[in-house]
Enzyme design. Sequence first.
Site, mmCIF file in Angstrom:
data_model
loop_
_atom_site.group_PDB
_atom_site.id
_atom_site.type_symbol
_atom_site.label_atom_id
_atom_site.label_comp_id
_atom_site.label_asym_id
_atom_site.label_seq_id
_atom_site.Cartn_x
_atom_site.Cartn_y
_atom_site.Cartn_z
ATOM 1 N N SER A 106 15.556 -21.213 38.157
ATOM 2 C CA SER A 106 16.979 -21.491 38.024
ATOM 3 C C SER A 106 17.808 -20.250 38.382
ATOM 4 C CB SER A 106 17.276 -21.993 36.613
ATOM 5 O OG SER A 106 18.554 -22.555 36.536
ATOM 6 N N ASP A 250 23.657 -22.430 41.868
ATOM 7 C CA ASP A 250 22.564 -21.512 41.569
ATOM 8 C C ASP A 250 21.357 -21.870 42.438
ATOM 9 O OD1 ASP A 250 22.002 -23.897 40.258
ATOM 10 O OD2 ASP A 250 21.089 -22.939 38.522
ATOM 11 N N ASP A 252 18.564 -23.452 42.162
ATOM 12 C CA ASP A 252 17.980 -24.800 42.151
ATOM 13 C C ASP A 252 19.034 -25.898 42.113
ATOM 14 O OD1 ASP A 252 18.615 -24.227 39.455
ATOM 15 O OD2 ASP A 252 17.137 -25.684 38.752
ATOM 16 N N ASP A 254 21.496 -26.943 40.073
ATOM 17 C CA ASP A 254 21.872 -27.791 38.935
ATOM 18 C C ASP A 254 23.083 -27.245 38.182
ATOM 19 O OD1 ASP A 254 20.695 -25.649 37.616
ATOM 20 O OD2 ASP A 254 19.268 -26.849 36.466
#
Length: 460
Positions: A106, A250, A252, A254
Amino acid sequence: MSLIKSISGIRGTIGGKVGDNLTPLDVVKFVSAFGIWLQNNKNKKDLTLIIGRDARISGSMVNSLATATLQGLGINVIDLGLSTTPTVEVMVPELNADGGIILTASHNPKQWNALKLLNEKGEFISGENGAEVLALAESEDFNYADVDDLGKYETRDDAFDIHIQQILDLPMVDVEAIKAKKYKIVLDAVNSTGGIAIPMLLDKLGCETVKLYCEPNGQFPHNPEPLKEHLGDICELVIKENADLGVVVDPDVDRLALIDEKGEMFGEEYTLVAVADYLLKNKNGVAISNLSSSRALRDVAQTHNSEYFASAVGEVNVVNLMKEKNAVIGGEGNGGIIYPELHYGRDSLVGVALFLTHLAKENKTVSELRAGYPSYFMGKKKIELTPEINVDDLLTKMEKEYQNEEVSTVDGVKIDFENNWVHLRRSNTEPIIRIYTEAKSQEEADKLGDDMIAKIKSLI
């Protein structure tokens, strides 16, 4: 360096010693445990898992280890390659798979990676299930497949297309309204997979994309957490390009942060507020965030005669409460949008589409839209824990100290005063008590935090 084993997955820094970091042996061990747990619970042999990764440098190596381990267990693998967390979540039920693994740390820096574990719904496994996986990993009671029973391996390159089409098909996404505005948007994807997925979406919405750090090579040009102190470059570029909006995700994809046309932060907390404003304006219902998220969401829900509830911190907790209350919208104040009409997971792509629909229909600039919401300011402080501090006793004392106020003990202690609030909770990753505050000015939020620290010290 660190290896953090939690009920939601395994994350750690690459390299170092086995058991202390996320080494190849650790990857194999925890993937084995998850695969065997699935086999035990599904009680069938022919399992299929979806796997996808962000663009961080270690991703290819970790992916090779994970996919080979699953095949060694006799589990079939569908590899999406470079992907996003929400895309993998969408593709698990889309392909009728039995679960999934997302390889991403993340917003953590490039030396980190992680295994995020999904069930057959494409949702993070529960805390109870996570504990079972960890127990299996510690036991190392693994039994691998014979050579004739190894899992099959295939790749898919259409996952982004499927995910984006599902977003465009949502009734609350007005593609034509967005296209008519011909928005010019600057995108900072921190050189990860948002640099692939977000431009594909914006193109379908008729927007012009100015790319900043969109090469998915894993070389993060700044701290990948989308906070104001890391985003000077995009704020400047929005002004230089005379753009309508800046979008930041970010690694990833999300978490979604927005920049207004003046190069000012819209505020991560207000991503969810704006999307909820649009949705609740069209359908009365329930909005959910966690206890450490802004009061502004509650205020907006009330203006639309809708209800608001707060969960314990953590995406799994938000999702559970959303299901319980049949929420229209939910998420977290870190820019995480969860829209259950699509799926129960934080999703920056659907967040962008819903926000742009709202912006187009309101016929306002981004700064004008932000000015219409109540302004709150948050403070974040902490107290280092020492052996003599009994956290549970301390939080109980704080609860009693403020018993005449509105107090929640769902996750630590949250005290709601008339014009501000404070949330005290033990950190899951550090030996500290986190102290979150929110008020009508930054000075007031910081003072409230200092006052709470003083009160806590007087009770120790």
